[in-house]
Design a protein around this motif. Structure first.
Motif, PDB file in Angstrom:
ATOM      1  N   THR A 207       0.831  -1.209   0.000  1.00  9.38           N
ATOM      2  CA  THR A 207       0.000   0.000   0.000  1.00  9.38           C
ATOM      3  C   THR A 207       0.862   1.254   0.000  1.00  9.38           C
ATOM      4  O   THR A 207       0.606   2.201  -0.749  1.00  9.38           O
ATOM      5  CB  THR A 207      -0.931   0.011   1.224  1.00  9.38           C
ATOM      6  N   MET A 208       1.908   1.270   0.838  1.00  9.16           N
ATOM      7  CA  MET A 208       2.771   2.452   0.913  1.00  9.16           C
ATOM      8  C   MET A 208       3.489   2.701  -0.413  1.00  9.16           C
ATOM      9  O   MET A 208       3.549   3.835  -0.888  1.00  9.16           O
ATOM     10  CB  MET A 208       3.788   2.306   2.044  1.00  9.16           C
ATOM     11  N   LEU A 209       4.028   1.650  -1.026  1.00 13.09           N
ATOM     12  CA  LEU A 209       4.729   1.823  -2.294  1.00 13.09           C
ATOM     13  C   LEU A 209       3.778   2.274  -3.397  1.00 13.09           C
ATOM     14  O   LEU A 209       4.110   3.145  -4.197  1.00 13.09           O
ATOM     15  CB  LEU A 209       5.444   0.529  -2.690  1.00 13.09           C
ATOM     16  N   HIS A 210       2.569   1.726  -3.432  1.00 15.50           N
ATOM     17  CA  HIS A 210       1.573   2.144  -4.422  1.00 15.50           C
ATOM     18  C   HIS A 210       1.219   3.624  -4.227  1.00 15.50           C
ATOM     19  O   HIS A 210       1.164   4.385  -5.190  1.00 15.50           O
ATOM     20  CB  HIS A 210       0.317   1.275  -4.316  1.00 15.50           C
ATOM     21  N   SER A 211       0.996   4.032  -2.982  1.00 11.19           N
ATOM     22  CA  SER A 211       0.641   5.429  -2.689  1.00 11.19           C
ATOM     23  C   SER A 211       1.797   6.377  -3.027  1.00 11.19           C
ATOM     24  O   SER A 211       1.571   7.491  -3.479  1.00 11.19           O
ATOM     25  CB  SER A 211       0.253   5.582  -1.223  1.00 11.19           C
ATOM     26  N   THR A 212       3.021   5.922  -2.813  1.00 12.55           N
ATOM     27  CA  THR A 212       4.187   6.740  -3.129  1.00 12.55           C
ATOM     28  C   THR A 212       4.295   6.953  -4.632  1.00 12.55           C
ATOM     29  O   THR A 212       4.493   8.075  -5.103  1.00 12.55           O
ATOM     30  CB  THR A 212       5.466   6.065  -2.597  1.00 12.55           C
ATOM     31  N   LYS A 213       4.149   5.894  -5.393  1.00 12.15           N
ATOM     32  CA  LYS A 213       4.290   5.968  -6.856  1.00 12.15           C
ATOM     33  C   LYS A 213       3.136   6.696  -7.520  1.00 12.15           C
ATOM     34  O   LYS A 213       3.284   7.262  -8.598  1.00 12.15           O
ATOM     35  CB  LYS A 213       4.426   4.567  -7.434  1.00 12.15           C
ATOM     36  N   LYS A 214       1.968   6.691  -6.872  1.00  9.79           N
ATOM     37  CA  LYS A 214       0.781   7.335  -7.432  1.00  9.79           C
ATOM     38  C   LYS A 214       0.963   8.851  -7.537  1.00  9.79           C
ATOM     39  O   LYS A 214       0.389   9.504  -8.390  1.00  9.79           O
ATOM     40  CB  LYS A 214      -0.432   6.991  -6.565  1.00  9.79           C
ATOM     41  N   GLY A 215       1.777   9.415  -6.654  1.00 12.52           N
ATOM     42  CA  GLY A 215       1.966  10.864  -6.655  1.00 12.52           C
ATOM     43  C   GLY A 215       0.829  11.559  -5.928  1.00 12.52           C
ATOM     44  O   GLY A 215      -0.072  10.921  -5.391  1.00 12.52           O
ATOM     45  N   GLY A 216       0.889  12.870  -5.890  1.00 11.84           N
ATOM     46  CA  GLY A 216      -0.160  13.632  -5.245  1.00 11.84           C
ATOM     47  C   GLY A 216       0.213  14.050  -3.835  1.00 11.84           C
ATOM     48  O   GLY A 216       1.349  13.891  -3.379  1.00 11.84           O
ATOM     49  N   CYS A 217      -0.773  14.543  -3.140  1.00 11.71           N
ATOM     50  CA  CYS A 217      -0.594  15.159  -1.830  1.00 11.71           C
ATOM     51  C   CYS A 217       0.020  14.232  -0.785  1.00 11.71           C
ATOM     52  O   CYS A 217       0.774  14.670   0.061  1.00 11.71           O
ATOM     53  CB  CYS A 217      -1.951  15.676  -1.354  1.00 11.71           C
ATOM     54  N   PHE A 218      -0.290  12.943  -0.833  1.00  9.59           N
ATOM     55  CA  PHE A 218       0.134  12.036   0.228  1.00  9.59           C
ATOM     56  C   PHE A 218       1.324  11.159  -0.145  1.00  9.59           C
ATOM     57  O   PHE A 218       1.747  10.333   0.645  1.00  9.59           O
ATOM     58  CB  PHE A 218      -1.038  11.163   0.673  1.00  9.59           C
ATOM     59  N   SER A 219       1.874  11.331  -1.340  1.00  8.00           N
ATOM     60  CA  SER A 219       2.930  10.417  -1.788  1.00  8.00           C
ATOM     61  C   SER A 219       4.187  10.520  -0.929  1.00  8.00           C
ATOM     62  O   SER A 219       4.804   9.498  -0.606  1.00  8.00           O
ATOM     63  CB  SER A 219       3.264  10.652  -3.257  1.00  8.00           C
ATOM     64  N   TYR A 220       4.565  11.725  -0.534  1.00  9.82           N
ATOM     65  CA  TYR A 220       5.770  11.876   0.287  1.00  9.82           C
ATOM     66  C   TYR A 220       5.555  11.229   1.663  1.00  9.82           C
ATOM     67  O   TYR A 220       6.409  10.499   2.152  1.00  9.82           O
ATOM     68  CB  TYR A 220       6.144  13.348   0.443  1.00  9.82           C
TER      69      TYR A 220
END
Length: 121
Positions: free
Chosen positions: A82-95
């Protein structure tokens, strides 16, 4: 017994060149084939205030912006996929997802609750 939230202040910085070169230097210790990099940065009096506390399972983020706008909390399962997917997705929460992934991998945290409640400009 639940742990009390910790209030933190994260100071800002201005990178004049070599963006993230200091943070990325950790990768060179793992892979010495990477070229040596440089950065020139300076701290600022600006920064972010937050309350942070452990959570038994998810990553919960309560973001705010410098104009006072608050977003609805986001809750993500604290697992690498989940964390890697959210990071790669970009946007406000990726960092934040990238930092959570690093914390999950290197510090074995179960979950985190982060309330970014203010800014100092």
């Amino acid at each position: 017994m639940p742990r009390k939230p910790r209030k933190i202040f994260v100071p800002g910085r201005l990178c004049l060149f070599g963006e993230h070169g200091d943070r990325a230097g950790g990768h060179r210790s793992i892979n010495p084939a990477l070229e040596k990099g440089y950065t020139l940065s300076v701290g600022t009096h600006q920064g972010i205030y937050a309350q942070v506390k452990p959570h038994p399972t998810p990553l919960i983020l309560r973001p705010s912006f410098s104009d006072g706008t608050r977003l609805e909390p986001i809750q993500l399962p604290m697992d690498r996929q989940t964390m890697l997917h959210s990071t790669k997705k970009g946007g406000c929460f990726s960092y934040a997802a990238g930092v959570a992934d690093y914390s999950l991998t290197h510090y074995r945290v179960q979950g985190l609750e982060i309330d970014n409640y203010g800014f100092y400009e």
